[in-house]
Each structure stands twice: as C-alpha cells, then as structure tokens.
Design a protein around this motif. Structure first.
Motif, PDB file in Angstrom:
ATOM      1  N   PHE A 179       0.827  -1.207   0.000  1.00  6.54           N
ATOM      2  CA  PHE A 179       0.000   0.000   0.000  1.00  6.54           C
ATOM      3  C   PHE A 179       0.867   1.266   0.000  1.00  6.54           C
ATOM      4  O   PHE A 179       0.515   2.265  -0.613  1.00  6.54           O
ATOM      5  CB  PHE A 179      -0.967  -0.013   1.192  1.00  6.54           C
ATOM      6  CG  PHE A 179      -1.945  -1.151   1.124  1.00  6.54           C
ATOM      7  CD1 PHE A 179      -3.013  -1.122   0.249  1.00  6.54           C
ATOM      8  CD2 PHE A 179      -1.796  -2.270   1.920  1.00  6.54           C
ATOM      9  CE1 PHE A 179      -3.916  -2.169   0.164  1.00  6.54           C
ATOM     10  CE2 PHE A 179      -2.687  -3.333   1.851  1.00  6.54           C
ATOM     11  CZ  PHE A 179      -3.740  -3.286   0.976  1.00  6.54           C
ATOM     12  N   GLU A 180       1.994   1.208   0.681  1.00  2.00           N
ATOM     13  CA  GLU A 180       2.942   2.325   0.652  1.00  2.00           C
ATOM     14  C   GLU A 180       3.583   2.429  -0.729  1.00  2.00           C
ATOM     15  O   GLU A 180       3.723   3.521  -1.277  1.00  2.00           O
ATOM     16  CB  GLU A 180       4.019   2.123   1.715  1.00  2.00           C
ATOM     17  CG  GLU A 180       5.021   3.255   1.795  1.00  2.00           C
ATOM     18  CD  GLU A 180       6.035   3.060   2.899  1.00  2.00           C
ATOM     19  OE1 GLU A 180       7.126   3.639   2.777  1.00  2.00           O
ATOM     20  OE2 GLU A 180       5.755   2.345   3.875  1.00  2.00           O
ATOM     21  N   ASP A 181       3.937   1.286  -1.284  1.00  2.00           N
ATOM     22  CA  ASP A 181       4.602   1.264  -2.587  1.00  2.00           C
ATOM     23  C   ASP A 181       3.749   1.868  -3.688  1.00  2.00           C
ATOM     24  O   ASP A 181       4.279   2.482  -4.612  1.00  2.00           O
ATOM     25  CB  ASP A 181       4.987  -0.169  -2.974  1.00  2.00           C
ATOM     26  CG  ASP A 181       6.033  -0.767  -2.049  1.00  2.00           C
ATOM     27  OD1 ASP A 181       6.706  -0.002  -1.317  1.00  2.00           O
ATOM     28  OD2 ASP A 181       6.177  -2.003  -2.039  1.00  2.00           O
ATOM     29  N   GLU A 213      -2.206   1.529   8.015  1.00  2.00           N
ATOM     30  CA  GLU A 213      -3.588   1.204   8.393  1.00  2.00           C
ATOM     31  C   GLU A 213      -4.220   0.316   7.324  1.00  2.00           C
ATOM     32  O   GLU A 213      -4.905  -0.663   7.648  1.00  2.00           O
ATOM     33  CB  GLU A 213      -4.409   2.479   8.561  1.00  2.00           C
ATOM     34  CG  GLU A 213      -5.845   2.221   8.952  1.00  2.00           C
ATOM     35  CD  GLU A 213      -6.654   3.485   9.133  1.00  2.00           C
ATOM     36  OE1 GLU A 213      -7.892   3.384   9.033  1.00  2.00           O
ATOM     37  OE2 GLU A 213      -6.075   4.558   9.373  1.00  2.00           O
ATOM     38  N   ALA A 214      -3.977   0.633   6.061  1.00  2.00           N
ATOM     39  CA  ALA A 214      -4.527  -0.184   4.966  1.00  2.00           C
ATOM     40  C   ALA A 214      -3.986  -1.611   5.029  1.00  2.00           C
ATOM     41  O   ALA A 214      -4.733  -2.574   4.844  1.00  2.00           O
ATOM     42  CB  ALA A 214      -4.200   0.451   3.617  1.00  2.00           C
ATOM     43  N   SER A 265     -13.558   0.168  10.748  1.00  2.00           N
ATOM     44  CA  SER A 265     -12.396   0.529  11.567  1.00  2.00           C
ATOM     45  C   SER A 265     -11.612  -0.722  11.964  1.00  2.00           C
ATOM     46  O   SER A 265     -12.138  -1.841  11.944  1.00  2.00           O
ATOM     47  CB  SER A 265     -12.854   1.260  12.835  1.00  2.00           C
ATOM     48  OG  SER A 265     -13.566   0.369  13.676  1.00  2.00           O
ATOM     49  N   ILE A 266     -10.370  -0.523  12.323  1.00  2.00           N
ATOM     50  CA  ILE A 266      -9.543  -1.610  12.838  1.00  2.00           C
ATOM     51  C   ILE A 266     -10.211  -2.196  14.078  1.00  2.00           C
ATOM     52  O   ILE A 266     -10.263  -3.418  14.250  1.00  2.00           O
ATOM     53  CB  ILE A 266      -8.117  -1.116  13.130  1.00  2.00           C
ATOM     54  CG1 ILE A 266      -7.395  -0.831  11.803  1.00  2.00           C
ATOM     55  CG2 ILE A 266      -7.340  -2.121  13.970  1.00  2.00           C
ATOM     56  CD1 ILE A 266      -6.059  -0.130  11.947  1.00  2.00           C
ATOM     57  N   HIS A 281       6.074   0.778  13.467  1.00  2.57           N
ATOM     58  CA  HIS A 281       5.244   0.086  12.489  1.00  2.57           C
ATOM     59  C   HIS A 281       4.176  -0.773  13.156  1.00  2.57           C
ATOM     60  O   HIS A 281       4.229  -1.031  14.346  1.00  2.57           O
ATOM     61  CB  HIS A 281       6.112  -0.765  11.551  1.00  2.57           C
ATOM     62  CG  HIS A 281       6.714  -1.963  12.203  1.00  2.57           C
ATOM     63  ND1 HIS A 281       7.886  -1.914  12.916  1.00  2.57           N
ATOM     64  CD2 HIS A 281       6.296  -3.243  12.270  1.00  2.57           C
ATOM     65  CE1 HIS A 281       8.158  -3.112  13.391  1.00  2.57           C
ATOM     66  NE2 HIS A 281       7.209  -3.932  13.013  1.00  2.57           N
ATOM     67  N   LEU A 282       3.211  -1.195  12.353  1.00  2.39           N
ATOM     68  CA  LEU A 282       2.118  -2.060  12.790  1.00  2.39           C
ATOM     69  C   LEU A 282       2.307  -3.420  12.143  1.00  2.39           C
ATOM     70  O   LEU A 282       2.725  -3.512  11.000  1.00  2.39           O
ATOM     71  CB  LEU A 282       0.769  -1.495  12.343  1.00  2.39           C
ATOM     72  CG  LEU A 282       0.422  -0.100  12.833  1.00  2.39           C
ATOM     73  CD1 LEU A 282      -0.808   0.416  12.105  1.00  2.39           C
ATOM     74  CD2 LEU A 282       0.192  -0.101  14.324  1.00  2.39           C
TER      75      LEU A 282
END
Length: 120
Positions: free
Chosen positions: A24-26, A34-35, A82-83, A112-113
């Motif tokens: 998702f960052e890439d 979060e995604a 939501s998470i 990080h998560l």
C-alpha cells in the motif's frame, strides 16, 4: 526508501524498485500501514469464517452485519470499517487478539504495525 534498478533486456530497460515491505505504501495509498493492517485483519476474518465452515448468511448473523459486508471483507475490501471493528469481528469468531506495544527497533520516525498469527 525504494531503490530503482534497471535491468537490460533485448530492446529496452525494465525499471525495478525495491519494496518498502508494504504494498500500500509502494503504490501510494494514504495511511498505508492502516490499509495493510485492515487487509491482514480481513484475511484473518476470512480464515476464521472458512475454518468454522460458515456460510455468508451464517457469518452475517454471527457478526451482525449484512451479507454484502461479509462478502466485501472476505474479498479484502474493508471500506470504512475501523480496525477496532475488524478486531471485534475476530473475537466474535472465537479468536484471541493480543496487542503488543514495544520500543521501535528501526531508524524510521514512526513505529510500524504488524499482525501475527499464532497457530496452536
């Protein structure tokens, strides 16, 4: 940080970037961690539904949401869920969810998560 590399081919060059470890960052999502967490949680929900051999209708009744939302979650489309709500669904499906907070061990500004599954 992504590093670009060029690999020569017959007629052209292909540009390759190292991954950040988060797709998702890439690809430029806002709030990529979060995604990624939502995607991982929805994957765990799908696994729990399959393990319990629940139909979409049964899962809908257990979780108190529409069959359309169950289908979306199973496909990884968490939308505006939501998470917290995804974690609640995991618990309703019989999973323990542990949240671990520890000092970050890397040079990035923000920690990080990560979602880890422990199989008994």
């Amino acid at each position: 940080m992504n590093r670009k590399k060029s690999i020569p081919t017959d007629d052209s060059k292909i540009s390759i970037e190292d991954s950040s470890g988060n797709v998702f960052e890439d690809i430029g999502f806002p709030n990529p961690e979060e995604a990624l967490m939502k995607a991982e949680l929805s994957h765990k929900i799908r696994d729990s539904i399959r393990r319990k051999k629940l139909t979409v209708e049964q899962a809908s009744e257990w979780l108190g949401i529409s069959q359309t939302k169950i289908s979306a979650i199973v496909k990884g489309n968490t939308g505006r869920l939501s998470i917290d709500r995804l974690i609640r669904f995991l618990r309703i499906l019989g999973n323990d969810v542990d949240i671990v907070v520890k000092k970050k061990t890397h040079a990035q500004k923000i920690g990080h998560l990560k979602v880890i599954t422990i199989q008994p």
